[in-house]
Scaffold this motif. Sequence first.
Motif, PDB file in Angstrom:
ATOM      1  N   ASN A 151      53.818 -62.317 -78.329  1.00 27.20           N
ATOM      2  CA  ASN A 151      55.095 -62.720 -77.729  1.00 27.20           C
ATOM      3  C   ASN A 151      56.112 -61.589 -77.618  1.00 27.20           C
ATOM      4  O   ASN A 151      57.312 -61.831 -77.605  1.00 27.20           O
ATOM      5  CB  ASN A 151      55.716 -63.917 -78.467  1.00 27.20           C
ATOM      6  N   ASN A 152      55.650 -60.342 -77.521  1.00 29.64           N
ATOM      7  CA  ASN A 152      56.540 -59.211 -77.261  1.00 29.64           C
ATOM      8  C   ASN A 152      56.830 -59.164 -75.769  1.00 29.64           C
ATOM      9  O   ASN A 152      55.919 -59.334 -74.957  1.00 29.64           O
ATOM     10  CB  ASN A 152      55.887 -57.894 -77.699  1.00 29.64           C
ATOM     11  N   PRO A 153      58.082 -58.917 -75.394  1.00 33.54           N
ATOM     12  CA  PRO A 153      58.413 -58.883 -73.966  1.00 33.54           C
ATOM     13  C   PRO A 153      57.805 -57.664 -73.267  1.00 33.54           C
ATOM     14  O   PRO A 153      57.820 -56.564 -73.796  1.00 33.54           O
ATOM     15  CB  PRO A 153      59.939 -58.814 -73.954  1.00 33.54           C
ATOM     16  N   GLU A 154      57.263 -57.900 -72.079  1.00 41.47           N
ATOM     17  CA  GLU A 154      56.636 -56.838 -71.290  1.00 41.47           C
ATOM     18  C   GLU A 154      57.520 -56.561 -70.076  1.00 41.47           C
ATOM     19  O   GLU A 154      57.778 -57.457 -69.277  1.00 41.47           O
ATOM     20  CB  GLU A 154      55.243 -57.270 -70.843  1.00 41.47           C
ATOM     21  N   HIS A 155      57.966 -55.308 -69.948  1.00 42.33           N
ATOM     22  CA  HIS A 155      58.922 -54.970 -68.903  1.00 42.33           C
ATOM     23  C   HIS A 155      58.484 -53.826 -67.994  1.00 42.33           C
ATOM     24  O   HIS A 155      59.230 -53.464 -67.089  1.00 42.33           O
ATOM     25  CB  HIS A 155      60.273 -54.591 -69.525  1.00 42.33           C
ATOM     26  N   CYS A 156      57.311 -53.242 -68.222  1.00 38.76           N
ATOM     27  CA  CYS A 156      56.906 -52.079 -67.436  1.00 38.76           C
ATOM     28  C   CYS A 156      55.615 -52.361 -66.664  1.00 38.76           C
ATOM     29  O   CYS A 156      54.736 -53.063 -67.144  1.00 38.76           O
ATOM     30  CB  CYS A 156      56.738 -50.868 -68.351  1.00 38.76           C
ATOM     31  N   LEU A 157      55.539 -51.798 -65.479  1.00 44.78           N
ATOM     32  CA  LEU A 157      54.431 -52.048 -64.552  1.00 44.78           C
ATOM     33  C   LEU A 157      53.281 -51.071 -64.788  1.00 44.78           C
ATOM     34  O   LEU A 157      53.493 -49.871 -64.933  1.00 44.78           O
ATOM     35  CB  LEU A 157      54.928 -51.906 -63.113  1.00 44.78           C
ATOM     36  N   MET A 158      52.071 -51.623 -64.796  1.00 42.35           N
ATOM     37  CA  MET A 158      50.871 -50.800 -64.940  1.00 42.35           C
ATOM     38  C   MET A 158      49.718 -51.401 -64.161  1.00 42.35           C
ATOM     39  O   MET A 158      49.778 -52.549 -63.744  1.00 42.35           O
ATOM     40  CB  MET A 158      50.505 -50.654 -66.420  1.00 42.35           C
ATOM     41  N   LEU A 159      48.701 -50.569 -63.947  1.00 43.34           N
ATOM     42  CA  LEU A 159      47.433 -51.039 -63.377  1.00 43.34           C
ATOM     43  C   LEU A 159      46.513 -51.350 -64.540  1.00 43.34           C
ATOM     44  O   LEU A 159      46.391 -50.538 -65.458  1.00 43.34           O
ATOM     45  CB  LEU A 159      46.780 -49.941 -62.534  1.00 43.34           C
ATOM     46  N   LEU A 160      45.844 -52.487 -64.502  1.00 41.87           N
ATOM     47  CA  LEU A 160      44.974 -52.897 -65.608  1.00 41.87           C
ATOM     48  C   LEU A 160      43.526 -52.991 -65.136  1.00 41.87           C
ATOM     49  O   LEU A 160      43.221 -53.726 -64.197  1.00 41.87           O
ATOM     50  CB  LEU A 160      45.446 -54.244 -66.172  1.00 41.87           C
ATOM     51  N   LYS A 161      42.651 -52.253 -65.800  1.00 45.53           N
ATOM     52  CA  LYS A 161      41.230 -52.245 -65.441  1.00 45.53           C
ATOM     53  C   LYS A 161      40.642 -53.651 -65.481  1.00 45.53           C
ATOM     54  O   LYS A 161      39.864 -54.031 -64.597  1.00 45.53           O
ATOM     55  CB  LYS A 161      40.458 -51.322 -66.376  1.00 45.53           C
ATOM     56  N   ASN A 162      40.993 -54.447 -66.502  1.00 45.67           N
ATOM     57  CA  ASN A 162      40.449 -55.802 -66.626  1.00 45.67           C
ATOM     58  C   ASN A 162      40.851 -56.718 -65.474  1.00 45.67           C
ATOM     59  O   ASN A 162      40.276 -57.790 -65.313  1.00 45.67           O
ATOM     60  CB  ASN A 162      40.875 -56.430 -67.949  1.00 45.67           C
ATOM     61  N   LEU A 163      41.836 -56.303 -64.691  1.00 41.39           N
ATOM     62  CA  LEU A 163      42.249 -57.052 -63.495  1.00 41.39           C
ATOM     63  C   LEU A 163      41.828 -56.297 -62.232  1.00 41.39           C
ATOM     64  O   LEU A 163      42.455 -56.429 -61.194  1.00 41.39           O
ATOM     65  CB  LEU A 163      43.772 -57.270 -63.486  1.00 41.39           C
ATOM     66  N   ASP A 164      40.786 -55.480 -62.329  1.00 42.88           N
ATOM     67  CA  ASP A 164      40.317 -54.656 -61.207  1.00 42.88           C
ATOM     68  C   ASP A 164      41.426 -53.727 -60.721  1.00 42.88           C
ATOM     69  O   ASP A 164      41.609 -53.518 -59.539  1.00 42.88           O
ATOM     70  CB  ASP A 164      39.786 -55.542 -60.072  1.00 42.88           C
ATOM     71  N   TYR A 165      42.200 -53.193 -61.666  1.00 43.65           N
ATOM     72  CA  TYR A 165      43.321 -52.294 -61.413  1.00 43.65           C
ATOM     73  C   TYR A 165      44.400 -52.923 -60.526  1.00 43.65           C
ATOM     74  O   TYR A 165      45.069 -52.239 -59.773  1.00 43.65           O
ATOM     75  CB  TYR A 165      42.858 -50.935 -60.878  1.00 43.65           C
ATOM     76  N   MET A 166      44.538 -54.226 -60.672  1.00 44.28           N
ATOM     77  CA  MET A 166      45.681 -54.894 -60.036  1.00 44.28           C
ATOM     78  C   MET A 166      46.856 -54.750 -60.995  1.00 44.28           C
ATOM     79  O   MET A 166      46.710 -54.291 -62.120  1.00 44.28           O
ATOM     80  CB  MET A 166      45.354 -56.347 -59.732  1.00 44.28           C
ATOM     81  N   TRP A 167      48.045 -55.173 -60.579  1.00 43.64           N
ATOM     82  CA  TRP A 167      49.258 -54.952 -61.341  1.00 43.64           C
ATOM     83  C   TRP A 167      49.384 -55.928 -62.501  1.00 43.64           C
ATOM     84  O   TRP A 167      49.001 -57.088 -62.415  1.00 43.64           O
ATOM     85  CB  TRP A 167      50.472 -55.086 -60.451  1.00 43.64           C
TER      86      TRP A 167
END
Length: 163
Positions: A123-139
Motif C-alpha cells: 500500500n505504498n503510493p506509486e507516483h512515477c512512470l515506468m515500463l514493466l517487463k511483466n506487462l510486455d513493457y507497457m506503462w
Amino acid sequence: MSLGLVFVLLCTHALVNAANDTRRCPEGFLEHGSSCYWFSNVKGSFAEARSYCQFLGSHLARITSQDEDDFIRSRASEENGYPGYWLGATDLITEGKFMWEKGCPLNYTSWGSNQPDNCDMQNNPEHCLMLLKNLDYMWNDLLCTKDIYFICEKKVSRCNCKN
C-alpha cells in the motif's frame, strides 16, 4: 617535438575527426525519429535517473506516439531483458494526473492492464512512470524510490560539421 606543435597536431586531429563524424546522436544513444535514446545499464531511483540523464545532456524519455512506443518497447525487450525502465512522468503534483517533466500532459498513453493503480503490495503510493517487463513493457506506476533501469532521450543533433 615542441609543445606548440603537439598542440596543433592534436587540435587538427580532433577537428578532422569531428568533421568526419556524421552521427547525429552521441555515442551509445540510438536514433529513432527526431530523438536519440540511451538505455541505461545502471539502476537508480526516479530522481537519480533524472539526474543521470541531465548529466548526459538529456532527459528521461517521453513517449508521445504509437511509433515511438513501439520502438521503445521493442528495444527494451532486446536490452538484456531488464525488468523495467523509468520514463519521465509523475503524478506527484496532482494525484492521478500524470505529466511529463516540464509539465507537459500525456497526450499519448500505453498503460498496462489495471494501471495506473497508485499502490504496491504494501500500500505504498506509486507516483512515477515506468515500463514493466511483466506487462510486455507497457506503462506502470511505481514507487519513485525503487532502483530500476531508465531510458534517457535527447533531440537529434541538427548540425553535422561537414562542408
